[in-house]
Design an enzyme around this catalytic site. Structure first.
Site, PDB file in Angstrom:
ATOM      1  N   ARG A 208      -2.898   3.444 -15.042  1.00  0.00           N
ATOM      2  CA  ARG A 208      -4.315   2.205 -14.535  1.00  0.00           C
ATOM      3  C   ARG A 208      -4.386   1.490 -15.528  1.00  0.00           C
ATOM      4  O   ARG A 208      -3.565   0.067 -16.136  1.00  0.00           O
ATOM      5  CB  ARG A 208      -4.455   2.387 -13.654  1.00  0.00           C
ATOM      6  CG  ARG A 208      -4.470   2.741 -12.099  1.00  0.00           C
ATOM      7  CD  ARG A 208      -5.580   2.691 -11.361  1.00  0.00           C
ATOM      8  NE  ARG A 208      -5.664   3.938 -11.437  1.00  0.00           N
ATOM      9  CZ  ARG A 208      -5.988   4.675 -10.028  1.00  0.00           C
ATOM     10  NH1 ARG A 208      -4.894   4.682  -9.568  1.00  0.00           N
ATOM     11  NH2 ARG A 208      -5.902   6.178 -10.812  1.00  0.00           N
ATOM     12  N   PHE A 254       0.311  -1.789  -1.631  1.00  0.00           N
ATOM     13  CA  PHE A 254       0.079  -0.308  -0.934  1.00  0.00           C
ATOM     14  C   PHE A 254      -1.481  -0.308  -1.707  1.00  0.00           C
ATOM     15  O   PHE A 254      -1.667   1.069  -2.623  1.00  0.00           O
ATOM     16  CB  PHE A 254       0.983   0.095  -1.730  1.00  0.00           C
ATOM     17  CG  PHE A 254       2.022   0.455  -1.003  1.00  0.00           C
ATOM     18  CD1 PHE A 254       2.312   0.848   0.395  1.00  0.00           C
ATOM     19  CD2 PHE A 254       3.450  -0.286  -1.692  1.00  0.00           C
ATOM     20  CE1 PHE A 254       4.048   0.522   0.884  1.00  0.00           C
ATOM     21  CE2 PHE A 254       4.506  -0.464  -1.117  1.00  0.00           C
ATOM     22  CZ  PHE A 254       5.078  -0.500  -0.068  1.00  0.00           C
ATOM     23  N   ASP A 276      -2.653  -3.650   2.056  1.00  0.00           N
ATOM     24  CA  ASP A 276      -2.294  -2.290   2.564  1.00  0.00           C
ATOM     25  C   ASP A 276      -2.220  -2.462   3.918  1.00  0.00           C
ATOM     26  O   ASP A 276      -2.991  -3.302   4.442  1.00  0.00           O
ATOM     27  CB  ASP A 276      -3.822  -1.172   2.009  1.00  0.00           C
ATOM     28  CG  ASP A 276      -3.373   0.328   2.443  1.00  0.00           C
ATOM     29  OD1 ASP A 276      -2.931   0.679   1.089  1.00  0.00           O
ATOM     30  OD2 ASP A 276      -3.189   0.714   3.125  1.00  0.00           O
ATOM     31  N   ASN A 304       1.917  -4.969   6.679  1.00  0.00           N
ATOM     32  CA  ASN A 304       2.630  -4.008   6.534  1.00  0.00           C
ATOM     33  C   ASN A 304       3.648  -4.647   5.179  1.00  0.00           C
ATOM     34  O   ASN A 304       4.327  -5.848   5.673  1.00  0.00           O
ATOM     35  CB  ASN A 304       3.663  -3.729   7.739  1.00  0.00           C
ATOM     36  CG  ASN A 304       4.974  -2.387   7.302  1.00  0.00           C
ATOM     37  OD1 ASN A 304       5.620  -3.103   5.944  1.00  0.00           O
ATOM     38  ND2 ASN A 304       4.890  -1.856   8.083  1.00  0.00           N
ATOM     39  N   ALA A 305       3.706  -3.975   4.480  1.00  0.00           N
ATOM     40  CA  ALA A 305       4.156  -4.648   3.256  1.00  0.00           C
ATOM     41  C   ALA A 305       5.669  -4.334   3.234  1.00  0.00           C
ATOM     42  O   ALA A 305       6.765  -5.852   3.050  1.00  0.00           O
ATOM     43  CB  ALA A 305       4.510  -3.027   1.775  1.00  0.00           C
ATOM     44  N   ASP A 325       3.009   0.161  -5.364  1.00  0.00           N
ATOM     45  CA  ASP A 325       2.709   1.843  -5.216  1.00  0.00           C
ATOM     46  C   ASP A 325       2.890   2.775  -4.198  1.00  0.00           C
ATOM     47  O   ASP A 325       1.563   2.899  -2.984  1.00  0.00           O
ATOM     48  CB  ASP A 325       1.575   2.196  -5.976  1.00  0.00           C
ATOM     49  CG  ASP A 325       1.058   3.338  -6.385  1.00  0.00           C
ATOM     50  OD1 ASP A 325       2.055   4.406  -6.194  1.00  0.00           O
ATOM     51  OD2 ASP A 325      -0.810   3.935  -6.632  1.00  0.00           O
ATOM     52  N   CYS A 365       6.006   8.625  -6.037  1.00  0.00           N
ATOM     53  CA  CYS A 365       5.278   9.782  -5.427  1.00  0.00           C
ATOM     54  C   CYS A 365       5.605  11.644  -5.228  1.00  0.00           C
ATOM     55  O   CYS A 365       5.442  11.855  -5.008  1.00  0.00           O
ATOM     56  CB  CYS A 365       3.715   9.305  -5.703  1.00  0.00           C
ATOM     57  SG  CYS A 365       3.706   9.133  -3.752  1.00  0.00           S
TER      58      CYS A 365
HETATM   59  N1  SAH Z   1      -2.149   3.137  -5.187  1.00  0.00           N
HETATM   60  C1  SAH Z   1      -3.292   2.628  -3.994  1.00  0.00           C
HETATM   61  C2  SAH Z   1      -2.374   4.693  -3.691  1.00  0.00           C
HETATM   62  C3  SAH Z   1      -1.717   4.005  -2.856  1.00  0.00           C
HETATM   63  S1  SAH Z   1      -1.225   5.462  -1.837  1.00  0.00           S
HETATM   64  C4  SAH Z   1      -4.518   3.367  -5.162  1.00  0.00           C
HETATM   65  O1  SAH Z   1      -4.314   3.148  -6.508  1.00  0.00           O
HETATM   66  O2  SAH Z   1      -5.671   4.149  -4.943  1.00  0.00           O
HETATM   67  C5  SAH Z   1      -0.203   4.496  -0.046  1.00  0.00           C
HETATM   68  C6  SAH Z   1      -1.114   3.492   0.582  1.00  0.00           C
HETATM   69  O3  SAH Z   1      -0.583   2.963   1.191  1.00  0.00           O
HETATM   70  C7  SAH Z   1      -2.432   3.644   1.515  1.00  0.00           C
HETATM   71  O4  SAH Z   1      -3.326   3.201   1.422  1.00  0.00           O
HETATM   72  C8  SAH Z   1      -1.142   3.404   3.121  1.00  0.00           C
HETATM   73  O5  SAH Z   1      -2.883   2.546   3.321  1.00  0.00           O
HETATM   74  C9  SAH Z   1      -0.367   2.197   2.649  1.00  0.00           C
HETATM   75  N2  SAH Z   1       0.883   1.923   3.068  1.00  0.00           N
HETATM   76  C10 SAH Z   1       1.285   3.096   3.914  1.00  0.00           C
HETATM   77  N3  SAH Z   1       2.662   2.747   4.326  1.00  0.00           N
HETATM   78  C11 SAH Z   1       2.578   1.087   4.522  1.00  0.00           C
HETATM   79  C12 SAH Z   1       3.303  -0.099   5.059  1.00  0.00           C
HETATM   80  N4  SAH Z   1       5.042   0.252   5.362  1.00  0.00           N
HETATM   81  N5  SAH Z   1       2.914  -1.161   3.919  1.00  0.00           N
HETATM   82  C13 SAH Z   1       1.353  -1.309   2.996  1.00  0.00           C
HETATM   83  N6  SAH Z   1       0.924   0.418   2.832  1.00  0.00           N
HETATM   84  C14 SAH Z   1       1.246   0.856   3.243  1.00  0.00           C
END
Ligand code: SAH
Length: 423
Positions: A208, A254, A276, A304-305, A325, A365
């Site tokens: 970051r 995300f 998210d 949903n992304a 992410d 990850c």
């Molecule tokens: N970048 C974040 C960590 C990501 S963790 C940080 O810095 O804290 C992954 C995240 O993706 C979670 O919060 C989860 O709710 C979200 N997520 C999971 N599937 C998703 C989707 N299909 N679309 C959008 N968000 C999603």
């Protein structure tokens, strides 16, 4: 009590000698003694030469998990020493008050995670050996950190592979589980009971911080000029009032706690869209924007992304920087093909949303996805998206998440920043 011995096969691959911290059932020739699940067992080669000792669990594919390469007695004081050493190493490498203190096998405490959130400690236990000795862990934590509270987040399905039930809750007296951690000059509100994993992701702290140089320089690229008196002017000559006129327009996908959004704003971004799927996560990100005074530069989307990215491409929306992410799509080796398709899809759409010459920041990850496979996936996506990518920097997990050279599993995090050019 005599300690049992596991004799390894003569013709096994010498993974243990290469620093790999696990023994699999097929590598064992015979066991001398009658070890119970969770007991310490000595690992010896086919002629009985001592190699290491570890936790034995006949229910698990990881039948032995290495605790030490010496014959030292594994007792409460060894646990205390190991945790102290792990904490010392963190303080040595990064001057932080919140971080991962113990990272499982990489700290020679297999299956134990300890995260420090300012004055609160969160523990996650993923092996039977640690499970049976958890009081030693709690006592050591109390002695070393004297924390305001200890919370356990062993609410993860992988525990079943060790024959353990999921467990979550206060170890100490109940306390307020909301903690404000400090990171790279920012305040980040985390809920250790509600957040993902143990509440937050420390592994990307340095990544970051690496966003810093990327966040400015965009206004001038988009045709804004600075006049002799230092006023920024748009193409028509009009003075621009926005103090963040040179900052990037960022999409943070995300976003969970919004940590990337916060850093983007901190380093000068003009506007950040935070996305998210979880409403709770979006609320948390919004609270964090407010806490740091960034609300006017941020917007929040719960979606949903996969859908959102495609829709934005359809609408021809563009950003200077797109950050992806995602969670680990591949939870096991069998799921890898489907996971790669998922990663490719979001990266493909993500790249299309980057302005020519802008930046894609992308992470994975999942330890089942190697760095090489990750880069291949990005290349496939770039070909299909008609983009050429130029690497700015490829990074891994931060220094509080050590990697054992012999253990690919500990080297799970990929983080890359690419310039994206139209082709
Ligand atoms: N970048 C974040 C960590 C990501 S963790 C940080 O810095 O804290 C992954 C995240 O993706 C979670 O919060 C989860 O709710 C979200 N997520 C999971 N599937 C998703 C989707 N299909 N679309 C959008 N968000 C999603």
């Amino acid at each position: 009590m005599t300690i049992a011995k596991a004799f390894l096969n003569k013709n096994r691959k010498k993974r243990l000698e290469q620093g790999h911290p696990w023994v699999f059932p097929g590598e064992i020739e015979k066991i001398e003694g009658e070890p119970q699940g969770g007991d310490i067992i000595h690992i010896v080669n086919h002629v009985g030469h001592f190699l290491a000792q570890g936790f034995y669990n006949p229910l698990s594919q990881l039948i032995i998990r290495v605790v030490s390469y010496s014959e030292v007695e594994v007792d409460e004081s060894l646990f205390q020493t190991k945790i102290e050493q792990a904490w010392k190493r963190r303080k040595w490498l990064a001057d932080v008050t919140s971080c991962r203190v113990v990272h499982g096998e990489a700290d020679f405490l297999p299956g134990l995670i300890i995260d420090k959130y300012e004055d609160v400690i969160v523990v996650q236990i993923l092996s039977l050996g640690i499970e049976l000795r958890r009081q030693w862990v709690y006592d050591a934590i109390t002695k070393i950190f004297n924390p305001r509270g200890i919370y356990e987040r062993s609410d993860v399905p992988v525990r079943r592979l060790e024959g353990l039930e999921e467990r979550e809750g206060f170890v100490s007296e109940p306390f307020d589980t909301k903690v404000t951690v400090r990171e790279n000059g920012l305040s980040i509100l985390v809920d250790v009971a509600e957040g993902q994993k143990t509440g937050y992701f420390f592994d990307q702290r340095e990544n970051r911080a690496a966003l810093k140089p990327l966040m400015t320089g965009w206004g001038t690229r988009h045709g804004i000029t600075v006049d002799g008196e230092g006023y920024p002017r748009d193409a028509k000559g009009k003075v621009i009032k926005n103090p963040f006129w040179d900052g990037a327009e960022v999409l943070d996908c995300f976003s969970h706690t919004g940590s990337f959004m916060l850093h983007a704003c901190h380093y000068g971004a003009k506007k950040v869209t935070c996305l998210d799927i979880s409403e709770k996560a979006v609320d948390m990100a919004r609270a964090n924007a407010l806490l740091n005074g960034f609300l006017h530069r941020t917007e929040f989307v719960a979606a949903n992304a996969f859908d959102y990215l495609r829709e934005q491409v359809k609408e021809k929306k563009l950003w200077d920087i797109v950050i992806l992410d995602p969670p680990a799509f591949a939870k096991n080796r069998q799921a890898i093909e489907g996971a790669v398709r998922g990663y490719k899809e979001i990266n493909l759409q993500g790249m299309k949303l980057v302005r020519n010459g802008g930046i894609l920041v992308t992470a994975s990850c999942s330890h089942h996805l190697s760095a090489a496979r990750f880069v291949d996936m990005l290349q496939d996506a770039a070909i299909d998206a008609h983009k050429v990518l130029r690497l700015v920097e490829f990074r891994r997990a931060g220094s509080d998440h050590p990697v054992l050279l012999g253990s690919e599993e500990t080297d799970y995090l990929k983080f890359a920043m690419y310039e994206v050019f139209d082709r």
